[in-house]
Design a protein around this motif. Structure first.
Motif, PDB file in Angstrom:
ATOM      1  N   ASP A 127      94.196 143.370 105.390  1.00  6.84           N
ATOM      2  CA  ASP A 127      94.244 143.743 106.814  1.00  6.84           C
ATOM      3  C   ASP A 127      93.442 142.848 107.743  1.00  6.84           C
ATOM      4  O   ASP A 127      93.833 142.628 108.879  1.00  6.84           O
ATOM      5  N   THR A 128      92.280 142.365 107.262  1.00  2.93           N
ATOM      6  CA  THR A 128      91.390 141.640 108.173  1.00  2.93           C
ATOM      7  C   THR A 128      91.938 140.248 108.468  1.00  2.93           C
ATOM      8  O   THR A 128      92.147 139.462 107.552  1.00  2.93           O
ATOM      9  N   PRO A 129      92.195 139.932 109.746  1.00  2.00           N
ATOM     10  CA  PRO A 129      92.661 138.581 110.063  1.00  2.00           C
ATOM     11  C   PRO A 129      91.551 137.552 109.823  1.00  2.00           C
ATOM     12  O   PRO A 129      90.381 137.813 110.131  1.00  2.00           O
ATOM     13  N   VAL A 130      91.912 136.392 109.246  1.00  2.00           N
ATOM     14  CA  VAL A 130      90.938 135.322 109.003  1.00  2.00           C
ATOM     15  C   VAL A 130      91.409 134.068 109.732  1.00  2.00           C
ATOM     16  O   VAL A 130      92.555 133.639 109.570  1.00  2.00           O
ATOM     17  N   MET A 131      90.510 133.497 110.548  1.00  2.00           N
ATOM     18  CA  MET A 131      90.879 132.318 111.343  1.00  2.00           C
ATOM     19  C   MET A 131      90.313 131.055 110.715  1.00  2.00           C
ATOM     20  O   MET A 131      89.146 131.022 110.316  1.00  2.00           O
ATOM     21  N   ASN A 132      91.122 130.007 110.608  1.00  2.00           N
ATOM     22  CA  ASN A 132      90.672 128.669 110.232  1.00  2.00           C
ATOM     23  C   ASN A 132      90.968 127.734 111.393  1.00  2.00           C
ATOM     24  O   ASN A 132      92.131 127.585 111.790  1.00  2.00           O
ATOM     25  N   GLN A 133      89.910 127.137 111.961  1.00  2.00           N
ATOM     26  CA  GLN A 133      90.124 126.181 113.051  1.00  2.00           C
ATOM     27  C   GLN A 133      90.127 124.768 112.481  1.00  2.00           C
ATOM     28  O   GLN A 133      89.384 124.469 111.538  1.00  2.00           O
ATOM     29  N   LEU A 134      90.976 123.917 113.038  1.00  2.00           N
ATOM     30  CA  LEU A 134      91.050 122.535 112.576  1.00  2.00           C
ATOM     31  C   LEU A 134      89.857 121.759 113.134  1.00  2.00           C
ATOM     32  O   LEU A 134      89.444 121.979 114.285  1.00  2.00           O
ATOM     33  N   ALA A 135      89.332 120.847 112.325  1.00  2.00           N
ATOM     34  CA  ALA A 135      88.205 120.033 112.792  1.00  2.00           C
ATOM     35  C   ALA A 135      88.620 119.222 114.018  1.00  2.00           C
ATOM     36  O   ALA A 135      87.849 119.044 114.960  1.00  2.00           O
ATOM     37  N   GLU A 136      89.859 118.741 113.999  1.00  2.00           N
ATOM     38  CA  GLU A 136      90.405 118.017 115.149  1.00  2.00           C
ATOM     39  C   GLU A 136      91.831 118.496 115.377  1.00  2.00           C
ATOM     40  O   GLU A 136      92.563 118.755 114.411  1.00  2.00           O
ATOM     41  N   PRO A 137      92.258 118.627 116.643  1.00  2.00           N
ATOM     42  CA  PRO A 137      93.620 119.079 116.901  1.00  2.00           C
ATOM     43  C   PRO A 137      94.648 118.095 116.328  1.00  2.00           C
ATOM     44  O   PRO A 137      94.383 116.902 116.237  1.00  2.00           O
ATOM     45  N   VAL A 138      95.800 118.630 115.951  1.00  2.00           N
ATOM     46  CA  VAL A 138      96.897 117.805 115.448  1.00  2.00           C
ATOM     47  C   VAL A 138      98.082 117.977 116.400  1.00  2.00           C
ATOM     48  O   VAL A 138      98.479 119.100 116.701  1.00  2.00           O
ATOM     49  N   VAL A 139      98.640 116.851 116.865  1.00  2.00           N
ATOM     50  CA  VAL A 139      99.809 116.931 117.748  1.00  2.00           C
ATOM     51  C   VAL A 139     101.075 116.782 116.902  1.00  2.00           C
ATOM     52  O   VAL A 139     101.228 115.805 116.159  1.00  2.00           O
ATOM     53  N   ALA A 140     101.952 117.778 116.994  1.00  2.00           N
ATOM     54  CA  ALA A 140     103.209 117.757 116.241  1.00  2.00           C
ATOM     55  C   ALA A 140     104.124 118.809 116.856  1.00  2.00           C
ATOM     56  O   ALA A 140     103.722 119.556 117.751  1.00  2.00           O
ATOM     57  N   ARG A 141     105.366 118.883 116.341  1.00  2.00           N
ATOM     58  CA  ARG A 141     106.270 119.944 116.792  1.00  2.00           C
ATOM     59  C   ARG A 141     106.354 121.063 115.761  1.00  2.00           C
ATOM     60  O   ARG A 141     106.509 122.228 116.108  1.00  2.00           O
ATOM     61  N   TYR A 142     106.253 120.700 114.478  1.00  2.00           N
ATOM     62  CA  TYR A 142     106.420 121.690 113.396  1.00  2.00           C
ATOM     63  C   TYR A 142     105.115 121.839 112.620  1.00  2.00           C
ATOM     64  O   TYR A 142     104.378 120.867 112.430  1.00  2.00           O
ATOM     65  N   ILE A 143     104.844 123.044 112.157  1.00  2.00           N
ATOM     66  CA  ILE A 143     103.690 123.290 111.283  1.00  2.00           C
ATOM     67  C   ILE A 143     104.163 124.073 110.068  1.00  2.00           C
ATOM     68  O   ILE A 143     105.043 124.938 110.175  1.00  2.00           O
ATOM     69  N   ARG A 144     103.609 123.718 108.893  1.00  2.00           N
ATOM     70  CA  ARG A 144     103.898 124.466 107.662  1.00  2.00           C
ATOM     71  C   ARG A 144     102.602 124.966 107.045  1.00  2.00           C
ATOM     72  O   ARG A 144     101.625 124.224 106.940  1.00  2.00           O
ATOM     73  N   ILE A 145     102.643 126.229 106.619  1.00  2.00           N
ATOM     74  CA  ILE A 145     101.561 126.794 105.825  1.00  2.00           C
ATOM     75  C   ILE A 145     102.068 126.757 104.382  1.00  2.00           C
ATOM     76  O   ILE A 145     103.160 127.276 104.095  1.00  2.00           O
ATOM     77  N   ILE A 146     101.283 126.143 103.487  1.00  2.59           N
ATOM     78  CA  ILE A 146     101.727 125.967 102.097  1.00  2.59           C
ATOM     79  C   ILE A 146     100.768 126.743 101.180  1.00  2.59           C
ATOM     80  O   ILE A 146      99.696 126.232 100.803  1.00  2.59           O
ATOM     81  N   PRO A 147     101.092 128.001 100.854  1.00  2.00           N
ATOM     82  CA  PRO A 147     100.179 128.820 100.038  1.00  2.00           C
ATOM     83  C   PRO A 147      99.925 128.198  98.667  1.00  2.00           C
ATOM     84  O   PRO A 147     100.850 127.676  98.029  1.00  2.00           O
ATOM     85  N   GLN A 148      98.662 128.276  98.226  1.00  6.71           N
ATOM     86  CA  GLN A 148      98.283 127.727  96.917  1.00  6.71           C
ATOM     87  C   GLN A 148      97.828 128.807  95.939  1.00  6.71           C
ATOM     88  O   GLN A 148      98.003 128.683  94.741  1.00  6.71           O
ATOM     89  N   SER A 149      97.242 129.883  96.463  1.00  7.99           N
ATOM     90  CA  SER A 149      96.816 130.980  95.574  1.00  7.99           C
ATOM     91  C   SER A 149      96.909 132.278  96.350  1.00  7.99           C
ATOM     92  O   SER A 149      96.822 132.289  97.572  1.00  7.99           O
ATOM     93  N   TRP A 150      97.093 133.369  95.620  1.00  7.70           N
ATOM     94  CA  TRP A 150      97.276 134.654  96.290  1.00  7.70           C
ATOM     95  C   TRP A 150      96.907 135.799  95.367  1.00  7.70           C
ATOM     96  O   TRP A 150      96.818 135.639  94.147  1.00  7.70           O
ATOM     97  N   ASN A 151      96.679 136.936  95.984  1.00  2.44           N
ATOM     98  CA  ASN A 151      96.389 138.174  95.245  1.00  2.44           C
ATOM     99  C   ASN A 151      97.655 139.021  95.245  1.00  2.44           C
ATOM    100  O   ASN A 151      98.308 139.167  96.277  1.00  2.44           O
ATOM    101  N   GLY A 152      98.042 139.587  94.093  1.00  2.00           N
ATOM    102  CA  GLY A 152      99.272 140.384  94.042  1.00  2.00           C
ATOM    103  C   GLY A 152     100.479 139.476  94.207  1.00  2.00           C
ATOM    104  O   GLY A 152     100.585 138.430  93.568  1.00  2.00           O
ATOM    105  N   SER A 153     101.394 139.869  95.105  1.00  2.00           N
ATOM    106  CA  SER A 153     102.562 139.027  95.395  1.00  2.00           C
ATOM    107  C   SER A 153     102.228 138.085  96.550  1.00  2.00           C
ATOM    108  O   SER A 153     101.337 138.363  97.355  1.00  2.00           O
ATOM    109  N   LEU A 154     102.979 136.985  96.660  1.00  2.00           N
ATOM    110  CA  LEU A 154     102.749 136.021  97.745  1.00  2.00           C
ATOM    111  C   LEU A 154     103.356 136.579  99.032  1.00  2.00           C
ATOM    112  O   LEU A 154     104.559 136.484  99.258  1.00  2.00           O
TER     113      LEU A 154
END
Length: 604
Positions: A127-154
């Protein structure tokens, strides 16, 4: 490159500014966990046959997983907020992930630290939202989140932070954008900042405003209210009273800020002699309570808009949901109706609170303060502003305890539907039903309104209690999917809601109004006003005045008071603005005269 982190707002996963066709994923475990379910704070259903899963979930048989957002234009991405799956039974969340960016969705660059791909740490609960800020902004049109590990189901829900770069083609369009009036400051207020702002509005407009408290929260904070009226400190005979409440759930911040903006707007426009503002202020006694749950307000404010979860500050400090913490009077009335006792033996209005509930510890101190407040003013019309959906919900809110399949239709349904439509249709986006609802579970159609009992029934709601225990017709206005949006959204929220709030306030003058007096001209308080064909009466204020909200039409209206003969009149409600005057003079009943004569004879 930016030396300090760039302050960029959410792009709009939670608010639905990002549309469903901008989302894609490597796979999904089943259709109910499709990519459009990945919005931050998305609420799901446990029912396997229901299409509303509580997150995006990937197919476990795939080896590579990704979730992709097309921002549709070059964007300076600054961070990601992740959350697990909304579920009562499972504990599914992503614990780590990579981030990749692209300008064409074919060639991808993964963020790395010069040596290896940068692994971001995700969630440790669902439930608790977790924020990760980038050290430097990235300029692009598309972003992908690529999960590497998870609890239960992805499974995951998320929001992306970024600043869309100006599009040269938009320059023309931007020149035509609405610029909000300069005297309004669009920011989120802490509890103490809110109180200070209310005091400053009162100092700015001392002749038309007054501050008072409904009582204290469980932590001792005052539940502050502002009255705005030509004569703010007392009820004027013939002037209807209206109330707007917000912050019943402390994390639903938009309503609170709209009421604070409305106070400033009415004060300034009245001083500038805006005729519409003058008419509202001089013709209605307006009560505004921006933070009914100040303890929850502070709790959510401290966490802030980006990291507030669905329930941060939702409840009072003692764990109550104020909105559904009122005595259940529905089943008392409905039982009496089923036995044929209404209205001859049991009145169809002002249903008394059972004695055991008056002293019951399951009613919050905040709820008690509201009940006492409802009883102490002759309110005619009210609305409570909530969040998490974009819709107006009208009562009844409750279902029968023993017959949950049948929703009782409220006696004033056509009027409630009108009141709901008056707000929803004037709001800039509420009737855009092609956007569908926030969580996929409302059947609003194109009107932007819904009957609460048919949507999400609850027992003991503020709206049902108000209708059954007082004269006030109250409904709930849900202002948007994102309960606590970034403050950069507040100017647009004001644009969306300003006219709707003003139009709704003007509905307090729809129907009939009048004064009930005896033949000597003395006002009769607590007289009953009945409208033929509508099984719900209202009563006069102690000053003898009354208001009965009605749609246009011809009505046979009867005034009754103990010891007086009833009088019936034909009252016509037209389509023009303003309530129709319909006053009554009652004569002592014969039986009452006989009693008086007898008592005189006994004295003699």
């Amino acid at each position: 490159l930016h030396s300090s982190p760039l302050e960029c707002p959410p792009l709009g996963m939670e608010s639905h500014k990002i549309e469903s066709d901008q989302l894609s994923a490597s796979s999904m475990s089943q259709y109910r966990f499709a990519p459009q379910r990945a919005r931050l704070n998305m609420q799901g259903s446990e029912d396997e046959d229901n299409m509303r899963g509580g997150a995006w979930c990937a197919n476990s048989e795939d080896r590579i997983h990704w979730f992709e957002i097309d921002a549709r234009r070059d964007t300076e991405f600054t961070g990601v907020i992740t959350q697990g799956r909304d579920s009562l039974n499972e504990s599914d969340f992503v614990t780590s992930y990579y981030l990749a960016f692209s300008n064409d969705s074919r060639e991808w660059t993964t963020i790395h630290d010069g040596y290896a791909d940068w692994l971001f740490f995700g969630n440790s609960d669902m439930d608790t939202p977790v924020m990760n800020q980038l050290a430097e902004p990235v300029v692009a049109r598309y972003i992908r989140i690529i999960p590497q590990s998870w609890n239960g189901s992805l499974c995951m829900r998320l929001e992306v932070l970024g600043c869309p770069l100006p599009d040269p083609a938009d320059v023309q369009y931007r020149q035509n954008e609405v610029t909000p009036v300069d005297y309004l400051k669009f920011k989120h207020h802490s509890y103490s900042e809110m109180v200070a702002l209310m005091k400053s509005v009162h100092e700015e407009c001392p002749n038309i405003t007054s501050l008072y408290s409904l009582g204290r929260s469980s932590k001792g904070r005052e539940i502050m209210a502002m009255v705005i009226s030509g004569n703010p400190t007392e009820h004027e005979i013939g002037e209807p009273e209206l109330r707007f409440t917000a912050g019943i759930h402390g994390n639903e911040a938009v309503g609170r800020e709209m009421l604070l903006l409305l106070m400033q707007y009415l004060c300034k426009e009245y001083k500038d002699r805006n005729p519409r503002a003058q008419q509202l202020v001089e013709g209605i006694r307006i009560h505004l309570v921006p933070s009914v749950n100040p303890d929850g307000h502070e709790e959510a404010f401290e966490v802030g808009p980006e990291l507030s979860s669905w329930t941060t500050g939702h409840f009072t400090n003692d764990g109550f949901d104020i909105f559904q913490n009122f005595p259940d009077l529905n089943n008392i009335l409905w039982d009496a109706e089923d036995k044929g006792m209404v209205p001859k033996l049991t009145p169809n209005h002002h249903v008394p609170i059972p004695d055991n509930l008056e002293t019951n510890s399951s009613i919050a101190v905040e709820t008690r303060a509201i009940i006492s407040w409802m009883r102490s003013h002759p309110f005619v019309l009210g609305a409570n502003f909530q969040g998490g959906e974009t819709i107006v919900a009208y009562p009844y809110d409750s279902l029968r305890l023993n017959k949950p399949d049948e929703a009782r239709v409220i006696a004033d349904e056509s009027l409630f539907r009108w009141l709901a439509v008056s707000y929803a249709s004037t709001h800039l986006t509420m009737t855009h039903n092609y956007l569908s609802s926030c969580h996929g579970d409302t059947a609003a159609g194109g009107l932007g309104i819904v009957n609460r009992a048919k949507w999400k029934p609850i027992t003991g709601s503020m709206n049902d209690f108000s209708y059954l225990h007082t004269n006030c017709f109250e409904l709930s206005i849900f202002l948007g999917c994102d309960k606590f949006p970034h403050q950069s959204e507040l100017a647009y929220e004001w644009e969306k809601n300003r006219e709707a709030m003003l139009i709704f306030m003007e509905q307090v003058n729809r129907g009939i109004r009048g004064i009930v007096k005896d033949q000597q001209g003395n006002p009769i308080g607590n007289a009953t006003i009945s409208v033929e064909g509508i099984n719900h009466d209202v009563t006069t204020a102690p000053t003898g005045d009354y208001w009965r909200l009605l749609n246009p039409g011809e009505y046979r209206v009867t005034a009754r008071a103990e010891g007086f003969s009833p009088v019936t009149k034909l009252c016509v409600v037209g389509y023009q603005s303003g309530a129709t005057a319909c006053s009554f003079n009652l004569a002592k009943s014969n039986w009452d005269r006989i009693k008086q004569v007898r008592s005189c004879q006994t004295v003699l």
